[in-house]
Motif scaffolding. Structure first.
Motif, mmCIF file in Angstrom:
data_model
loop_
_atom_site.group_PDB
_atom_site.id
_atom_site.type_symbol
_atom_site.label_atom_id
_atom_site.label_comp_id
_atom_site.label_asym_id
_atom_site.label_seq_id
_atom_site.Cartn_x
_atom_site.Cartn_y
_atom_site.Cartn_z
ATOM 1 N N PHE A 88 28.692 16.550 24.246
ATOM 2 C CA PHE A 88 28.995 16.656 22.816
ATOM 3 C C PHE A 88 30.495 16.736 22.546
ATOM 4 O O PHE A 88 30.957 16.396 21.456
ATOM 5 C CB PHE A 88 28.160 17.733 22.107
ATOM 6 C CG PHE A 88 28.547 19.175 22.264
ATOM 7 C CD1 PHE A 88 29.631 19.708 21.586
ATOM 8 C CD2 PHE A 88 27.751 20.042 23.018
ATOM 9 C CE1 PHE A 88 29.938 21.065 21.672
ATOM 10 C CE2 PHE A 88 28.049 21.390 23.110
ATOM 11 C CZ PHE A 88 29.151 21.906 22.437
ATOM 12 N N GLY A 89 31.282 17.111 23.560
ATOM 13 C CA GLY A 89 32.731 17.060 23.402
ATOM 14 C C GLY A 89 33.242 15.630 23.317
ATOM 15 O O GLY A 89 33.956 15.252 22.380
ATOM 16 N N VAL A 90 32.852 14.798 24.281
ATOM 17 C CA VAL A 90 33.316 13.409 24.336
ATOM 18 C C VAL A 90 32.854 12.626 23.107
ATOM 19 O O VAL A 90 33.639 11.894 22.474
ATOM 20 C CB VAL A 90 32.817 12.736 25.630
ATOM 21 C CG1 VAL A 90 33.015 11.218 25.576
ATOM 22 C CG2 VAL A 90 33.536 13.314 26.843
ATOM 23 N N THR A 95 33.532 10.141 17.673
ATOM 24 C CA THR A 95 33.166 10.022 16.257
ATOM 25 C C THR A 95 34.410 9.871 15.386
ATOM 26 O O THR A 95 34.399 9.149 14.382
ATOM 27 C CB THR A 95 32.358 11.264 15.804
ATOM 28 O OG1 THR A 95 31.222 11.422 16.640
ATOM 29 C CG2 THR A 95 31.896 11.120 14.359
ATOM 30 N N ALA A 96 35.488 10.553 15.766
ATOM 31 C CA ALA A 96 36.725 10.492 14.980
ATOM 32 C C ALA A 96 37.367 9.107 15.021
ATOM 33 O O ALA A 96 38.214 8.799 14.176
ATOM 34 C CB ALA A 96 37.718 11.538 15.486
ATOM 35 N N GLN A 103 28.595 2.522 14.165
ATOM 36 C CA GLN A 103 29.217 3.315 15.226
ATOM 37 C C GLN A 103 29.127 4.810 14.920
ATOM 38 O O GLN A 103 28.890 5.633 15.817
ATOM 39 C CB GLN A 103 30.690 2.912 15.384
ATOM 40 C CG GLN A 103 30.900 1.533 15.956
ATOM 41 C CD GLN A 103 32.379 1.159 16.000
ATOM 42 O OE1 GLN A 103 33.252 1.975 15.724
ATOM 43 N NE2 GLN A 103 32.667 -0.100 16.327
ATOM 44 N N LEU A 104 29.299 5.142 13.664
ATOM 45 C CA LEU A 104 29.216 6.545 13.234
ATOM 46 C C LEU A 104 27.842 7.123 13.562
ATOM 47 O O LEU A 104 27.730 8.242 14.094
ATOM 48 C CB LEU A 104 29.481 6.613 11.720
ATOM 49 C CG LEU A 104 29.912 7.933 11.105
ATOM 50 C CD1 LEU A 104 31.249 8.395 11.660
ATOM 51 C CD2 LEU A 104 30.014 7.768 9.579
ATOM 52 N N LEU A 105 26.781 6.354 13.266
ATOM 53 C CA LEU A 105 25.410 6.813 13.546
ATOM 54 C C LEU A 105 25.200 7.028 15.041
ATOM 55 O O LEU A 105 24.646 8.046 15.454
ATOM 56 C CB LEU A 105 24.390 5.783 13.045
ATOM 57 C CG LEU A 105 24.077 5.728 11.559
ATOM 58 C CD1 LEU A 105 22.924 4.760 11.310
ATOM 59 C CD2 LEU A 105 23.727 7.097 11.004
#
Length: 402
Positions: A88-90, A95-96, A103-105
């Motif tokens: 979830f870090g990567v 996401t940014a 891509q966001l989804l």
């Protein structure tokens, strides 16, 4: 099976690391809600697309919880938590840097997989960091980190500490778990080292559904489903309820922060109730208090001071009972399938988190007021309490010598 546990030397360190990971998880769970006011116009998102953006992480949480629970049993809790934190870090950082809605989804779904995978490992690390008499308290301390992280995310949004830049929310939410990874890897003590007797996922699941544990599993699932349904319906609809009563949006945001802070304190209370010598009565009272708090919030007049108190009380009561559920879950299964058992319960709970907002939408479409939606949560909360009490009674009966 070989098990090594040293609560004196490693338990406190394990619980501290689990708590810090839970704070980061709580921050990341709320990151999308904090970012969306700036993110939506940047991508030109419609309301339906915003809904899909939120839902993508929730579906990721379901898959992550199932995978994280199995990894906890097969490779160990520490390895499972490290993999989840890295994931979830990567993907939060990724996401940014997305350039399209698609891509966001995908990135938010993969972030959700990591977030979902962390929770079964965190629950088991906390439960196994102490002796059996204090497991409820240990899990509740860990779980209190999640609403605390949510309160921090809400505070960052309200105070504008992210500079109005939605990218920064996801970057911070991604960097923090990566910073924690080496500490977890090198400092988390080997509280439980196991040579797994259950070598496959199907073998673990067959034990979760074995005749001796099936009734316990189903009761736990129902409690998790109903409990998360209430929590996520509230998270989605409480601001609307408050605004419909005459509060400003900024005031509603302040109440939401108090909801999370109340949840931190309520979580700690829930763990202590679960560790009582006779927990059935205190736990039943906690669920009754949650139902009463919902009724109170639905009927309070439009007064900011009263709403602040009401929001804190509802957050405390609702997350108190959630902490009780997370505290019970690892006590329902033997060590070798505990990760799988907790992971499946968390996944079923996430189905409830999807059902909650959908139920609210259906009730509003049917003509319910926001207050009416809140009142409808009372019987659901009481039903969750009933199944939890049944679960406790069954566990108590099973623990008695024949």
């Amino acid at each position: 099976m070989q098990t090594i546990t040293d609560h004196r030397h490693g338990g406190g360190r394990a619980l501290t690391l689990a708590f810090l990971a839970a704070v980061i998880e709580g921050f990341d769970l709320q990151a999308a809600g904090v970012a969306v006011p700036k993110l939506a116009p940047a991508f030109g998102l419609t309301p339906q697309q915003i809904g899909l953006f939120f839902s993508s992480a929730t579906f990721g949480l379901i898959f992550g919880a199932l995978a994280g629970g199995r990894i906890a049993d097969a490779w160990g809790r520490r390895t499972g938590l490290v993999i989840a934190l890295v994931a979830f870090g990567v993907f939060s950082i990724a996401t940014a840097y997305t350039a399209s809605f698609e891509q966001l989804l995908v990135m938010r779904f993969l972030t959700g997989v990591g977030l979902g995978g962390a929770l079964p490992n965190l629950v088991n690390i906390a439960a196994e960091s102490t002796d059996a008499a204090n497991r409820g308290k240990a899990v509740s301390i860990m779980y209190a980190g999640i609403p605390l992280g949510g309160a921090i995310a809400s505070g960052v949004s309200m105070l504008g500490l992210h500079g109005g830049d939605w990218h920064m929310i996801f970057l911070v939410g991604g960097i923090l778990p990566l910073i924690l990874v080496p500490f977890v890897h090198f400092l988390l003590p080997p509280l439980a080292v196991v040579k797994a007797q259950v070598k496959s996922a199907s073998g673990a699941l067959s034990q979760v559904f074995a005749p001796g544990t099936l009734a316990t599993t189903l009761a736990l699932w129902l409690s998790f489903f109903l409990g998360l349904l209430v929590v996520y319906l509230l998270l989605n609809w409480m601001p609307q309820l408050l605004v419909s009563r005459g509060l400003e949006r900024s005031e509603a945001s302040t109440v939401q922060i108090l909801f999370n802070i109340g949840g931190v304190l309520g979580s700690l209370v829930g763990g202590r109730m679960l560790d009582r010598a006779r927990p059935v009565g205190p736990v039943a009272l906690c669920f009754a208090a949650a139902a009463a708090a919902l009724l109170m919030l639905a009927t309070l007049p439009a007064n900011l001071a009263l709403m602040l108190v009401g929001g804190a009380l509802v957050g405390g009561a609702i997350l108190c009972v959630q902490a009780i559920l997370y505290g019970i879950a690892p006590q329902c299964y033997p060590f070798e399938i505990r990760g799988t058992g907790v992971g499946t319960a968390v996944a079923i709970g996430r189905l409830g988190s999807i059902a909650g907002p959908l139920l609210a939408g259906a009730l509003v479409a049917a003509g319910f007021t926001p207050s009416g939606v809140m009142v409808s949560l009372v019987p659901i909360t009481l039903a969750a309490g009933l199944t939890t009490v049944v679960l406790l009674i069954r566990r108590r009966a099973a623990a008695r010598p024949a």
